[in-house]
Design a protein around this motif. Sequence first.
Motif, PDB file in Angstrom:
ATOM      1  N   HIS A   1       0.910  -1.232  -0.086  1.00 19.65           N
ATOM      2  CA  HIS A   1       0.157   0.039  -0.180  1.00 19.65           C
ATOM      3  C   HIS A   1       1.029   1.191  -0.133  1.00 19.65           C
TER       4      HIS A   1
ATOM      5  N   PHE B   1     -10.648   3.869  -1.870  1.00 21.55           N
ATOM      6  CA  PHE B   1      -9.342   4.008  -1.616  1.00 21.55           C
ATOM      7  C   PHE B   1      -8.922   3.836  -0.173  1.00 21.55           C
TER       8      PHE B   1
ATOM      9  N   ASN C   1      -8.247   1.708   2.833  1.00 22.94           N
ATOM     10  CA  ASN C   1      -7.828   0.156   2.685  1.00 22.94           C
ATOM     11  C   ASN C   1      -7.986  -0.479   4.300  1.00 22.94           C
TER      12      ASN C   1
ATOM     13  N   HIS D   1      -5.932   6.048   3.263  1.00 19.11           N
ATOM     14  CA  HIS D   1      -6.312   5.829   1.872  1.00 19.11           C
ATOM     15  C   HIS D   1      -4.978   5.543   1.131  1.00 19.11           C
ATOM     16  N   SER D   2      -5.182   4.830   0.002  1.00 13.57           N
ATOM     17  CA  SER D   2      -3.902   4.391  -0.496  1.00 13.57           C
ATOM     18  C   SER D   2      -4.311   3.604  -1.956  1.00 13.57           C
ATOM     19  N   LEU D   3      -3.041   3.496  -2.602  1.00 11.56           N
ATOM     20  CA  LEU D   3      -3.139   2.512  -3.878  1.00 11.56           C
ATOM     21  C   LEU D   3      -2.533   1.331  -3.524  1.00 11.56           C
TER      22      LEU D   3
ATOM     23  N   PRO E   1      -7.158   1.252  -6.439  1.00 12.84           N
ATOM     24  CA  PRO E   1      -7.209   1.764  -5.153  1.00 12.84           C
ATOM     25  C   PRO E   1      -7.061   1.028  -4.259  1.00 12.84           C
TER      26      PRO E   1
ATOM     27  N   ALA F   1      -4.640  10.135  -7.251  1.00 11.58           N
ATOM     28  CA  ALA F   1      -4.262   8.742  -7.275  1.00 11.58           C
ATOM     29  C   ALA F   1      -3.271   8.761  -8.745  1.00 11.58           C
TER      30      ALA F   1
END
Length: 357
Positions: free
Chosen positions: A154, A168, A170, A175-177, A197, A292
């Motif tokens: 992440h 997004f 997690n 919030h993350s990729l 996401p 993002a």
Amino acid sequence: MAVVLLLNSNGEERDHVLRRRIMDASNPFELDDLKFVSNFRLNKRAFKYVLDELSIEIQGGTSLSIPPILMLASTLRFFAEGGYQFGVGKDATLKMSQSSVSKCIKIVLNKLEVKLGTKWINFKLNHEEKEEMRLHFFEKFGFPGVIGCVDGTHIAIKSPALELRHLFYNRKGFHSLNVMIICDHKMRIRFVDATHPGATHDALAWKVSAARSHLLQQYTGTELRNNWLLGDAGYPLEPWLMTPFRSPVPGSIESKYNIQLSKARNINERTIGLLKNRFRCCLKARQLHYSAEKAAQIVNVCAALHNICIFFKVQDCENIDVEDRNESLLMDFDADENENTHLNEAQNARDRIAALF
């Protein structure tokens, strides 16, 4: 009031001229080797290579009057430290305004993602590369047929627009990729997908990935038999992807298989750890304050630079505690294998491997 404004204007102009003179006189190559790597994460040979590639791409010039060497230096400085652009601009070797740093990062990202991505991140392995990897994993772990390891990590980003936040957010509460990375036995990144996401499960990211499509195509064409990636329980068992047995009896061959698989695929966790050690903008604590799409660009370029560092034998950065190095152990969930049309073939292959232990 007019006098005050005039004084402020003159002061800003003097600051700009002074910054311009300092910037024109700046030469990052005058730093000693250790300080150079600490600042930019590349050694001088690697930096010169990337600079040459960048210079070719911007031959026609840009809207900035900043020389390419400082454009690259400011971008790498940001990758190395993360945080905010303002701090990069205050660096003694750069002396740029925040707006200039922002423009540099944008230009360099766009150019390097295209120039370095396809050249330095390549999942299409030739016969010699496959043979070298298979030999390495078998000699070191007794695990046959391995041509790489896959895992997710992440990358924290700023909170997206309200209507997108749930996509997004997690399982770890930020919030993350969800970035999928495939590495080889030398810790080189052979595939990276930063388009998903943070709420996306690893299994879904894998299912729709170009990497899986490539392996499926090779398997269907009989080019890929008895060769596989290694993944954790978050991925589906497939003939080209070996995953752990569920709840094996301690001491059984299935349990021994799981232990060896875990040891073998640990190189992916180490690769992700090294990537984040080098380019700390990818750390959760630093968080990418970008959209993002821009964050994905940064990840892609950092992955290519990571491979360049390995090629040019850049010394590893000092060890730090990467917050999600073992996140796969914390976030595993059993992938649904009911939709797997090759499940019987995959189970037979896994049973044959387990019998070796």
